[in-house]
Scaffold this motif. Sequence first.
Motif, PDB file in Angstrom:
ATOM      1  N   LEU A 321     102.471  33.903  80.074  1.00  0.00           N
ATOM      2  CA  LEU A 321     101.346  33.243  79.408  1.00  0.00           C
ATOM      3  C   LEU A 321     101.213  33.703  77.970  1.00  0.00           C
ATOM      4  N   LYS A 322     100.686  32.812  77.140  1.00  0.00           N
ATOM      5  CA  LYS A 322     100.230  33.223  75.808  1.00  0.00           C
ATOM      6  C   LYS A 322      98.908  33.963  75.940  1.00  0.00           C
ATOM      7  N   GLU A 323      98.045  33.394  76.771  1.00  0.00           N
ATOM      8  CA  GLU A 323      96.729  33.995  76.970  1.00  0.00           C
ATOM      9  C   GLU A 323      96.098  33.419  78.226  1.00  0.00           C
ATOM     10  N   PHE A 324      95.044  34.063  78.674  1.00  0.00           N
ATOM     11  CA  PHE A 324      94.267  33.534  79.795  1.00  0.00           C
ATOM     12  C   PHE A 324      92.817  33.950  79.612  1.00  0.00           C
ATOM     13  N   LYS A 325      91.927  33.180  80.209  1.00  0.00           N
ATOM     14  CA  LYS A 325      90.506  33.448  80.058  1.00  0.00           C
ATOM     15  C   LYS A 325      89.787  33.018  81.325  1.00  0.00           C
ATOM     16  N   CYS A 326      88.890  33.870  81.803  1.00  0.00           N
ATOM     17  CA  CYS A 326      88.093  33.557  82.986  1.00  0.00           C
ATOM     18  C   CYS A 326      86.684  33.185  82.544  1.00  0.00           C
ATOM     19  N   ASP A 327      86.207  32.043  83.031  1.00  0.00           N
ATOM     20  CA  ASP A 327      84.880  31.570  82.639  1.00  0.00           C
ATOM     21  C   ASP A 327      84.261  30.808  83.797  1.00  0.00           C
ATOM     22  N   SER A 328      83.146  31.312  84.324  1.00  0.00           N
ATOM     23  CA  SER A 328      82.398  30.637  85.391  1.00  0.00           C
ATOM     24  C   SER A 328      83.285  30.288  86.582  1.00  0.00           C
ATOM     25  N   GLN A 329      83.965  31.309  87.110  1.00  0.00           N
ATOM     26  CA  GLN A 329      84.819  31.173  88.286  1.00  0.00           C
ATOM     27  C   GLN A 329      85.984  30.223  88.059  1.00  0.00           C
ATOM     28  N   LEU A 331      89.751  29.917  85.769  1.00  0.00           N
ATOM     29  CA  LEU A 331      90.735  30.578  84.936  1.00  0.00           C
ATOM     30  C   LEU A 331      91.441  29.541  84.076  1.00  0.00           C
ATOM     31  N   LYS A 332      91.491  29.812  82.784  1.00  0.00           N
ATOM     32  CA  LYS A 332      92.248  28.945  81.870  1.00  0.00           C
ATOM     33  C   LYS A 332      93.527  29.675  81.496  1.00  0.00           C
ATOM     34  N   LEU A 333      94.658  29.097  81.894  1.00  0.00           N
ATOM     35  CA  LEU A 333      95.964  29.688  81.610  1.00  0.00           C
ATOM     36  C   LEU A 333      96.648  28.888  80.501  1.00  0.00           C
ATOM     37  N   VAL A 334      97.076  29.566  79.464  1.00  0.00           N
ATOM     38  CA  VAL A 334      97.836  28.937  78.384  1.00  0.00           C
ATOM     39  C   VAL A 334      99.265  29.456  78.478  1.00  0.00           C
ATOM     40  N   TRP A 335     100.158  28.582  78.901  1.00  0.00           N
ATOM     41  CA  TRP A 335     101.546  28.971  79.138  1.00  0.00           C
ATOM     42  C   TRP A 335     102.344  28.954  77.837  1.00  0.00           C
ATOM     43  N   ARG A 336     103.354  29.806  77.787  1.00  0.00           N
ATOM     44  CA  ARG A 336     104.276  29.780  76.660  1.00  0.00           C
ATOM     45  C   ARG A 336     105.046  28.461  76.642  1.00  0.00           C
ATOM     46  N   ASP A 337     105.356  28.002  75.447  1.00  0.00           N
ATOM     47  CA  ASP A 337     106.096  26.755  75.284  1.00  0.00           C
ATOM     48  C   ASP A 337     107.579  27.096  75.125  1.00  0.00           C
TER      49      ASP A 337
END
Length: 381
Positions: A321-329, A331-337
């Motif tokens: 992943l580039k990054e990840f973020k947890c918000d209100s149960q 998970l937002k995963l941003v994958w590498r391109d």
Amino acid sequence: MGRSIIRSCAKLSYDHAQLMIDEPYKEHQFPPITGGFTANQVTEKVNILNRMARTLRAQRSKKGTLRLDQRKLTFSLDEDSGLPNGCLLYEHTESHSLIEEFMLLANMAVARKIYEKFPEVAFLRRHPTPKPDAALRLKAMCSNLGIEMNTDSAESIQASLDNYVSKNDDKELGPMKRQLLIALCMKIMEFARYFSAGSVEEEDFLHYALNVPFYTHFTSPIRRYADIVVHRQLAQTLNEGLPFTASCDEVEEQAKQCNEKRRSAKIVQDRSTQLFFALFLKECGPLTARGIVMRVLDRAFDVLAFDYGIIKRVYCENLLLKEFKCDSQKLKLVWRDFESESNSSDTEVVQELAVHSPVDITLFEKSLQIQATIIPSQKEN
């Protein structure tokens, strides 16, 4: 109730019985049948018993029972090495249900019989009601998922499961969500346990899942010591066998030992399944499967690999992943391109995960432990 002898005319497997149920008018290759009976006669009797079993099952269901069937793996083994060379999910067929109904009926009848004769030392089995705070947690957890779960009784939990699943027409997600709910319900269940009748108030004899007041284990004396004790007590009710002289305290000690060994056997069984599946993955390589997210944490999430009945935790830091973020149960995963030469591309593969989210899972082995990762979705920003 009295002692009798069963004279078998054929040794049938569950598969044989299932063929008789599914295709009663076709000729099949069955084991030798003795006593002057024919395959058609045996098939007719099996189907009579199956119709009776269906009636018994319907009657039990009306009285309010809870069935939480989790998916289980079975393995085929290499004849030379003894190591697993294949796996498949255990299939519970109608022939299994046929036998199960009559086993339950026998266990319930024997429980009443030995309790009438031995109200202080009858060797019984109970399944306690879930603790109120655990039931409330399940109800709250389901509410957060938009699921109405009535935890007042075994019957109401079963009804909630059935009502929820009936609303899910999706052929893929429906069964996976049912397994997710079953797993959540299992977390609040107490262990069933053996006990001496005199050590517990009669109002606590209840078997919660079966919703019956008296229950024991009678039908498998070749593999359970508890059943041997029950056979000895039943023999005494028929004025046969040696006198049963154990005190309530002594029977309770036997029950505690049986409970401990049964729990230990369950742990060994679960760990053996994990080990055999890890060995299978080691030999056959990674496997992909469809799954569903069961739980979301700050830096990880639990997934159920539906095709294999395996639940594993996936850590975000182990994903590419580039990054990840947890918000209100969620998970937002941003994958590498990986399609661009630089990771600074404006194109990003973004994946949002919440409980119930379907995912593609890769299962692999590392140091004889099952590991899991997920395959990124194709959603782009």
